[in-house]
Design a protein around this motif. Structure first.
Motif, PDB file in Angstrom:
ATOM      1  N   TYR A 143     -42.499  -6.711 -39.292  1.00  0.00           N
ATOM      2  CA  TYR A 143     -42.797  -7.041 -40.681  1.00  0.00           C
ATOM      3  C   TYR A 143     -44.302  -6.953 -40.943  1.00  0.00           C
ATOM      4  O   TYR A 143     -45.123  -7.179 -40.048  1.00  0.00           O
ATOM      5  N   LEU A 144     -44.624  -6.664 -42.171  1.00  0.00           N
ATOM      6  CA  LEU A 144     -46.012  -6.746 -42.620  1.00  0.00           C
ATOM      7  C   LEU A 144     -46.009  -7.564 -43.901  1.00  0.00           C
ATOM      8  O   LEU A 144     -45.552  -7.099 -44.947  1.00  0.00           O
ATOM      9  N   GLU A 145     -46.494  -8.772 -43.786  1.00  0.00           N
ATOM     10  CA  GLU A 145     -46.578  -9.679 -44.921  1.00  0.00           C
ATOM     11  C   GLU A 145     -47.957  -9.508 -45.547  1.00  0.00           C
ATOM     12  O   GLU A 145     -48.969  -9.691 -44.878  1.00  0.00           O
ATOM     13  N   MET A 146     -47.979  -9.165 -46.827  1.00  0.00           N
ATOM     14  CA  MET A 146     -49.251  -8.857 -47.491  1.00  0.00           C
ATOM     15  C   MET A 146     -49.459  -9.782 -48.687  1.00  0.00           C
ATOM     16  O   MET A 146     -48.571  -9.903 -49.538  1.00  0.00           O
ATOM     17  N   HIS A 147     -50.610 -10.403 -48.738  1.00  0.00           N
ATOM     18  CA  HIS A 147     -50.943 -11.322 -49.822  1.00  0.00           C
ATOM     19  C   HIS A 147     -52.243 -10.901 -50.489  1.00  0.00           C
ATOM     20  O   HIS A 147     -53.044 -10.149 -49.915  1.00  0.00           O
ATOM     21  N   ASN A 148     -52.452 -11.431 -51.676  1.00  0.00           N
ATOM     22  CA  ASN A 148     -53.686 -11.144 -52.438  1.00  0.00           C
ATOM     23  C   ASN A 148     -53.941  -9.642 -52.503  1.00  0.00           C
ATOM     24  O   ASN A 148     -55.051  -9.184 -52.247  1.00  0.00           O
ATOM     25  N   LEU A 149     -52.916  -8.911 -52.838  1.00  0.00           N
ATOM     26  CA  LEU A 149     -53.037  -7.461 -52.900  1.00  0.00           C
ATOM     27  C   LEU A 149     -53.956  -7.052 -54.046  1.00  0.00           C
ATOM     28  O   LEU A 149     -53.966  -7.679 -55.115  1.00  0.00           O
ATOM     29  N   GLN A 150     -54.704  -6.003 -53.807  1.00  0.00           N
ATOM     30  CA  GLN A 150     -55.657  -5.488 -54.785  1.00  0.00           C
ATOM     31  C   GLN A 150     -55.365  -4.020 -55.069  1.00  0.00           C
ATOM     32  O   GLN A 150     -54.716  -3.346 -54.269  1.00  0.00           O
ATOM     33  N   PRO A 151     -55.839  -3.519 -56.189  1.00  0.00           N
ATOM     34  CA  PRO A 151     -55.567  -2.102 -56.515  1.00  0.00           C
ATOM     35  C   PRO A 151     -55.957  -1.136 -55.397  1.00  0.00           C
ATOM     36  O   PRO A 151     -55.277  -0.112 -55.216  1.00  0.00           O
ATOM     37  N   GLU A 152     -56.989  -1.464 -54.656  1.00  0.00           N
ATOM     38  CA  GLU A 152     -57.405  -0.570 -53.562  1.00  0.00           C
ATOM     39  C   GLU A 152     -56.422  -0.581 -52.389  1.00  0.00           C
ATOM     40  O   GLU A 152     -56.549   0.227 -51.464  1.00  0.00           O
TER      41      GLU A 152
END
Length: 128
Positions: free
Chosen positions: A80-89
């Protein structure tokens, strides 16, 4: 060996996504590695996060800055890859890939050279 990535989507900046890489036939053994990568059109593929029998803990690209977490389930068949606070970049196609070599080192986990099997990509799009 087959890897199937999923979980991408469209979220607003500051949001979260959880990606999954389902493995079939992959044997961790003593030197198995699975790494999440990402690629923006026209740019090189870059390593996001790595989990490996060669290391004690996961490794991340410097730019992740604590926002992402890589993990496996108890059966170690899904990464799994849990991703938070994603940004346009962070917008990119995300891929998982596997390697089975003891030669991967802390400084070389993000060398494309090692990786033998790739899953299909999953698109992650972050709107501002």
């Amino acid at each position: 060996v087959q890897l199937v990535g999923s979980g991408g989507g469209l979220v607003q900046a500051g949001g979260s996504l959880n990606l999954s890489c389902a493995t079939s036939g992959f044997i961790w053994g003593g030197d198995g590695t699975i790494t999440w990568w990402r690629q923006v059109p026209g740019q090189e593929r870059e390593g996001v996060a790595c989990i490996s029998k060669n290391f004690r803990g996961p490794l991340y690209g410097d730019w992740v800055k604590g926002r992402f977490t890589i993990s496996t389930d108890n059966a170690t068949t899904t990464v799994y890859l849990e991703m938070h606070n994603l940004q346009p970049e962070d917008t990119a196609v995300y891929y998982c890939a596997s390697a089975t070599t003891p030669r991967i080192r802390l400084r070389t986990w993000n060398w494309l050279y090692w990786y033998e099997i790739w899953g299909q990509g999953t698109q992650v799009t972050i709107s501002s």
